[in-house]
Design a protein around this motif. Structure first.
Motif, PDB file in Angstrom:
ATOM      1  N   LYS A  42     -20.094 138.123 -26.339  1.00  0.00           N
ATOM      2  CA  LYS A  42     -20.843 136.910 -26.660  1.00  0.00           C
ATOM      3  C   LYS A  42     -19.984 135.661 -26.509  1.00  0.00           C
ATOM      4  CE  LYS A  42     -23.808 135.001 -30.249  1.00  0.00           C
ATOM      5  NZ  LYS A  42     -24.316 135.160 -31.603  1.00  0.00           N
ATOM      6  N   ARG A 100     -19.587 143.452 -28.853  1.00  0.00           N
ATOM      7  CA  ARG A 100     -20.682 142.479 -28.706  1.00  0.00           C
ATOM      8  C   ARG A 100     -20.191 141.068 -29.026  1.00  0.00           C
ATOM      9  NH1 ARG A 100     -24.241 145.357 -32.189  1.00  0.00           N
ATOM     10  NH2 ARG A 100     -24.611 147.267 -31.065  1.00  0.00           N
ATOM     11  N   GLY A 101     -19.326 140.956 -30.030  1.00  0.00           N
ATOM     12  CA  GLY A 101     -18.767 139.653 -30.370  1.00  0.00           C
ATOM     13  C   GLY A 101     -17.900 139.103 -29.258  1.00  0.00           C
ATOM     14  N   GLN A 126     -17.140 149.889 -26.409  1.00  0.00           N
ATOM     15  CA  GLN A 126     -18.536 149.570 -26.697  1.00  0.00           C
ATOM     16  C   GLN A 126     -19.199 150.739 -27.417  1.00  0.00           C
ATOM     17  OE1 GLN A 126     -20.840 148.603 -23.272  1.00  0.00           O
ATOM     18  NE2 GLN A 126     -22.469 147.689 -24.461  1.00  0.00           N
ATOM     19  N   GLU A 167     -16.781 150.875 -31.020  1.00  0.00           N
ATOM     20  CA  GLU A 167     -16.865 149.693 -31.884  1.00  0.00           C
ATOM     21  C   GLU A 167     -17.785 148.672 -31.243  1.00  0.00           C
ATOM     22  OE1 GLU A 167     -13.131 148.193 -33.079  1.00  0.00           O
ATOM     23  OE2 GLU A 167     -12.223 150.170 -33.226  1.00  0.00           O
ATOM     24  N   SER A 168     -19.052 148.974 -31.260  1.00  0.00           N
ATOM     25  CA  SER A 168     -20.007 148.139 -30.533  1.00  0.00           C
ATOM     26  C   SER A 168     -20.140 146.737 -31.124  1.00  0.00           C
ATOM     27  CB  SER A 168     -21.370 148.828 -30.472  1.00  0.00           C
ATOM     28  OG  SER A 168     -21.858 149.054 -31.782  1.00  0.00           O
ATOM     29  N   ASP A 169     -19.963 146.588 -32.427  1.00  0.00           N
ATOM     30  CA  ASP A 169     -20.086 145.255 -33.033  1.00  0.00           C
ATOM     31  C   ASP A 169     -18.994 144.317 -32.556  1.00  0.00           C
ATOM     32  OD1 ASP A 169     -22.296 146.078 -34.446  1.00  0.00           O
ATOM     33  OD2 ASP A 169     -21.122 146.650 -36.220  1.00  0.00           O
ATOM     34  N   ALA A 170     -17.755 144.817 -32.491  1.00  0.00           N
ATOM     35  CA  ALA A 170     -16.638 143.984 -32.043  1.00  0.00           C
ATOM     36  C   ALA A 170     -16.791 143.618 -30.575  1.00  0.00           C
ATOM     37  CB  ALA A 170     -15.323 144.717 -32.267  1.00  0.00           C
TER      38      ALA A 170
END
Length: 64
Positions: A59, A55-56, A47, A50-53
């Motif tokens: 989600k 978060r995906g 997190q 690579e917070s974007d990955a």
């Protein structure tokens, strides 16, 4: 008298009870694993990196 009846019936249905018990244990373990994904050290590290990955992933896993 009743204890003998209980013992006989439990021996007869041991296969059914074993199937029920094993499926119950597998369900509990799977439920716990899904709920504990967000608190794993690896996920917390990712997190930050690579917070974007992450978060995906969160989600898709926890989306209602």
């Amino acid at each position: 008298m009743f204890s003998n009846l209980i013992l006989r019936n439990s021996r007869r249905s041991r296969k059914e009870n074993g199937l029920f018990f094993s499926s119950l244990v597998i369900s509990i373990v799977a439920f716990y694993m899904i709920l504990s994904i967000s608190t794993q050290d690896v996920m917390l590290f990712l997190q930050k990196m690579e917070s974007d990955a992450v978060r995906g992933i969160r989600k898709t896993v926890f989306e209602k």
